[in-house]
Enzyme design. Structure first.
Site, PDB file in Angstrom:
ATOM      1  N   ASP A 177      -9.504   3.215   1.815  1.00 41.04           N
ATOM      2  CA  ASP A 177      -9.722   2.572   3.123  1.00 41.04           C
ATOM      3  C   ASP A 177     -10.489   3.501   4.062  1.00 41.04           C
ATOM      4  O   ASP A 177     -11.488   3.116   4.653  1.00 41.04           O
ATOM      5  CB  ASP A 177      -8.378   2.215   3.778  1.00 41.04           C
ATOM      6  CG  ASP A 177      -7.833   0.878   3.288  1.00 41.04           C
ATOM      7  OD1 ASP A 177      -8.630  -0.014   2.963  1.00 41.04           O
ATOM      8  OD2 ASP A 177      -6.595   0.739   3.239  1.00 41.04           O
ATOM      9  N   LYS A 227       0.804  -1.229   0.000  1.00 40.56           N
ATOM     10  CA  LYS A 227       0.000   0.000   0.000  1.00 40.56           C
ATOM     11  C   LYS A 227       0.839   1.282   0.000  1.00 40.56           C
ATOM     12  O   LYS A 227       0.446   2.281  -0.599  1.00 40.56           O
ATOM     13  CB  LYS A 227      -0.937   0.020   1.214  1.00 40.56           C
ATOM     14  CG  LYS A 227      -2.106  -0.935   1.081  1.00 40.56           C
ATOM     15  CD  LYS A 227      -3.051  -0.813   2.264  1.00 40.56           C
ATOM     16  CE  LYS A 227      -4.204  -1.784   2.127  1.00 40.56           C
ATOM     17  NZ  LYS A 227      -5.216  -1.626   3.173  1.00 40.56           N
ATOM     18  N   GLY A 229      -4.797   2.515  17.047  1.00 38.99           N
ATOM     19  CA  GLY A 229      -4.055   2.125  15.861  1.00 38.99           C
ATOM     20  C   GLY A 229      -3.407   3.307  15.176  1.00 38.99           C
ATOM     21  O   GLY A 229      -3.933   4.430  15.204  1.00 38.99           O
ATOM     22  N   ALA A 230      -2.249   3.061  14.567  1.00 40.10           N
ATOM     23  CA  ALA A 230      -1.560   4.102  13.806  1.00 40.10           C
ATOM     24  C   ALA A 230      -0.852   3.483  12.604  1.00 40.10           C
ATOM     25  O   ALA A 230       0.113   4.030  12.089  1.00 40.10           O
ATOM     26  CB  ALA A 230      -0.565   4.833  14.706  1.00 40.10           C
ATOM     27  N   GLY A 231      -1.346   2.330  12.148  1.00 39.95           N
ATOM     28  CA  GLY A 231      -0.793   1.676  10.972  1.00 39.95           C
ATOM     29  C   GLY A 231      -1.465   2.187   9.702  1.00 39.95           C
ATOM     30  O   GLY A 231      -2.037   3.288   9.688  1.00 39.95           O
ATOM     31  N   GLY A 232      -1.409   1.378   8.663  1.00 41.65           N
ATOM     32  CA  GLY A 232      -1.938   1.811   7.364  1.00 41.65           C
ATOM     33  C   GLY A 232      -3.433   2.088   7.382  1.00 41.65           C
ATOM     34  O   GLY A 232      -3.883   3.143   6.918  1.00 41.65           O
ATOM     35  N   GLY A 241     -16.680  -4.803  11.081  1.00 37.97           N
ATOM     36  CA  GLY A 241     -15.627  -4.516  10.107  1.00 37.97           C
ATOM     37  C   GLY A 241     -16.045  -4.707   8.662  1.00 37.97           C
ATOM     38  O   GLY A 241     -15.494  -4.078   7.753  1.00 37.97           O
TER      39      GLY A 241
HETATM   40  N1  LIG Z   1     -12.526  -3.974   6.865  1.00 38.59           N
HETATM   41  C1  LIG Z   1     -11.740  -3.567   5.899  1.00 38.59           C
HETATM   42  O1  LIG Z   1     -12.170  -3.255   4.781  1.00 38.59           O
HETATM   43  C2  LIG Z   1     -10.251  -3.418   6.159  1.00 38.59           C
HETATM   44  C3  LIG Z   1      -9.440  -2.714   5.262  1.00 38.59           C
HETATM   45  C4  LIG Z   1      -8.075  -2.582   5.551  1.00 38.59           C
HETATM   46  C5  LIG Z   1      -7.560  -3.149   6.702  1.00 38.59           C
HETATM   47  N2  LIG Z   1      -8.379  -3.835   7.549  1.00 38.59           N
HETATM   48  C6  LIG Z   1      -7.860  -4.424   8.789  1.00 38.59           C
HETATM   49  O2  LIG Z   1      -7.210  -3.425   9.524  1.00 38.59           O
HETATM   50  C7  LIG Z   1      -6.262  -4.026  10.405  1.00 38.59           C
HETATM   51  C8  LIG Z   1      -4.984  -3.206  10.416  1.00 38.59           C
HETATM   52  O3  LIG Z   1      -4.378  -3.259   9.143  1.00 38.59           O
HETATM   53  P1  LIG Z   1      -3.154  -2.324   8.776  1.00 38.59           P
HETATM   54  O4  LIG Z   1      -2.948  -2.466   7.328  1.00 38.59           O
HETATM   55  O5  LIG Z   1      -3.352  -0.983   9.368  1.00 38.59           O
HETATM   56  O6  LIG Z   1      -1.955  -3.039   9.562  1.00 38.59           O
HETATM   57  P2  LIG Z   1      -0.574  -2.376  10.014  1.00 38.59           P
HETATM   58  O7  LIG Z   1      -0.202  -1.236   9.150  1.00 38.59           O
HETATM   59  O8  LIG Z   1       0.352  -3.530  10.176  1.00 38.59           O
HETATM   60  O9  LIG Z   1      -0.889  -1.776  11.479  1.00 38.59           O
HETATM   61  C9  LIG Z   1      -1.224  -2.626  12.547  1.00 38.59           C
HETATM   62  C10 LIG Z   1      -1.711  -1.798  13.728  1.00 38.59           C
HETATM   63  O10 LIG Z   1      -2.197  -2.687  14.747  1.00 38.59           O
HETATM   64  C11 LIG Z   1      -1.432  -2.486  15.952  1.00 38.59           C
HETATM   65  N3  LIG Z   1      -1.318  -3.784  16.634  1.00 38.59           N
HETATM   66  C12 LIG Z   1      -0.974  -4.963  16.069  1.00 38.59           C
HETATM   67  N4  LIG Z   1      -0.986  -5.934  16.999  1.00 38.59           N
HETATM   68  C13 LIG Z   1      -1.340  -5.349  18.179  1.00 38.59           C
HETATM   69  C14 LIG Z   1      -1.533  -5.835  19.503  1.00 38.59           C
HETATM   70  N5  LIG Z   1      -1.354  -7.119  19.805  1.00 38.59           N
HETATM   71  N6  LIG Z   1      -1.924  -4.957  20.447  1.00 38.59           N
HETATM   72  C15 LIG Z   1      -2.122  -3.647  20.153  1.00 38.59           C
HETATM   73  N7  LIG Z   1      -1.949  -3.120  18.904  1.00 38.59           N
HETATM   74  C16 LIG Z   1      -1.560  -3.980  17.939  1.00 38.59           C
HETATM   75  C17 LIG Z   1      -0.129  -1.911  15.489  1.00 38.59           C
HETATM   76  O11 LIG Z   1       0.500  -1.255  16.575  1.00 38.59           O
HETATM   77  P3  LIG Z   1       2.098  -0.969  16.533  1.00 38.59           P
HETATM   78  O12 LIG Z   1       2.267   0.306  15.732  1.00 38.59           O
HETATM   79  O13 LIG Z   1       2.464  -0.809  17.953  1.00 38.59           O
HETATM   80  O14 LIG Z   1       2.741  -2.154  15.873  1.00 38.59           O
HETATM   81  C18 LIG Z   1      -0.621  -0.955  14.396  1.00 38.59           C
HETATM   82  O15 LIG Z   1      -1.218   0.195  14.926  1.00 38.59           O
HETATM   83  C19 LIG Z   1      -6.084  -5.464   9.904  1.00 38.59           C
HETATM   84  O16 LIG Z   1      -6.765  -6.322  10.796  1.00 38.59           O
HETATM   85  C20 LIG Z   1      -6.785  -5.465   8.574  1.00 38.59           C
HETATM   86  O17 LIG Z   1      -7.349  -6.713   8.279  1.00 38.59           O
HETATM   87  C21 LIG Z   1      -9.707  -3.967   7.299  1.00 38.59           C
END
Ligand SMILES: NC(=O)c1ccc[n+]([C@@H]2O[C@H](COP(=O)([O-])OP(=O)(O)OC[C@H]3O[C@@H](n4cnc5c(N)ncnc54)[C@H](OP(=O)(O)O)[C@@H]3O)[C@@H](O)[C@H]2O)c1
Length: 265
Positions: free
Chosen positions: A108, A71, A132-135, A244
């Protein structure tokens, strides 16, 4: 039926087995009688540039979604990107133009915000907490601020990422009071889990829900499992929950409109 004239859509990711977009998007097209098929493209990071070069030359390719881990890295490899994609720093929908060039956008956050509002949960004027602060969180945070959230408190396991994201959103949307925050989610109108904590049943809660109370609504990004611990704890406190799948469902219309599968509007 899929035949030689069927417009082609894709989703590029690595790995791909867990992706839901092909089944959801193909059902979306079928329900509306729109010709087209989406398949997943399994492309390793080192091959992304070569895949894009091939995509530019595939005349029946209308566009494709982009998932992890591409992404962010795809952004500089495209020919152009929308303001939303540049602000967030990530692309999840690409359109192939008639001349073969590739245009990326960020759906997103738009999908999440559209899904939330469609379920009757207004964003404008609300006090919002986001874990959260990821993608996904970055896209959602910018979209919530763009839609007029009054305040946005961002909590993340790695606090520095929450601070950096808050600063970026504040710079683009000074009218929204954005700050990095601790884990306490109580006292907000909308509480969002935008982390991946909850994909596994043994994951910890992404924030502290002990003081959450109605009429707050808890909104999730995770689709599987449908009822995460985050949603179950919020429901047990009498709060409304938002699943979700709404975010993904709302994105289907965005993908179709952006790639020209259906007329924009
Ligand atoms: N419904 C939809 O259409 C849709 C679309 C896109 C994504 N999603 C979902 O969104 C979620 C996040 O995706 P992403 O792309 O943002 O991932 P990402 O960039 O890898 O970010 C992951 C995030 O989750 C946090 N995290 C992971 N494990 C954790 C734990 N055990 N305790 C607390 N915080 C934790 C991370 O914190 P740190 O910064 O501390 O690592 C970070 O903020 C995924 O589950 C994905 O399936 C859903």
């Amino acid at each position: 039926v899929v035949d030689a004239r069927t417009p082609l859509f894709g989703i590029v990711a690595h790995p791909i087995a867990h992706l839901r977009a092909p089944e959801i998007f193909n059902a979306y097209l079928a329900e509306r009688g729109i010709d087209g098929v989406m398949v997943a493209f399994d492309v390793a990071p080192a091959d992304l540039a070569a895949m894009l070069e091939a995509a530019r030359r595939m005349r029946n390719l209308r566009g494709f979604c982009v998932s992890n881990p591409h992404k962010e890295t795809i952004l500089p490899l495209l020919d152009r990107a929308t303001d939303a994609a540049r602000r967030v720093g990530a692309v999840n929908i690409v359109r192939r133009e008639a001349d073969g060039t590739l245009t990326g956008t960020q759906g997103d956050g738009e999908g999440f915000a559209t899904g939330l509002e469609a379920a009757g949960h207004a964003i404008a004027g609300r006090r919002i907490f986001m874990a959260g602060a990821g993608g996904a969180a970055a896209g959602i945070g910018f979209a919530l601020a763009a839609r007029g959230a009054r305040t946005l408190a961002i909590h993340n396991r790695t606090a520095a990422r929450a601070e950096a994201l808050a600063a970026r959103i504040r710079a683009s949307f000074p009218a929204c009071e954005v700050r990095a925050a601790g884990p306490e989610a109580g006292g907000h109108d909308i509480v969002v889990n935008a982390t991946s904590a909850g994909l596994d049943p043994s994951d910890p809660l992404p924030c502290d829900l002990s003081r959450l109370a109605p009429p707050a609504v808890a909104a999730e990004v995770i689709m599987r499992p449908r009822e995460t611990r985050f949603l179950r704890e919020a429901a047990a406190r009498g709060c409304a929950v938002h699943h979700g799948e709404a975010m993904a469902a709302a994105q289907m219309g965005l993908i179709a409109a952006f790639t020209g599968a259906v007329p924009a509007g």
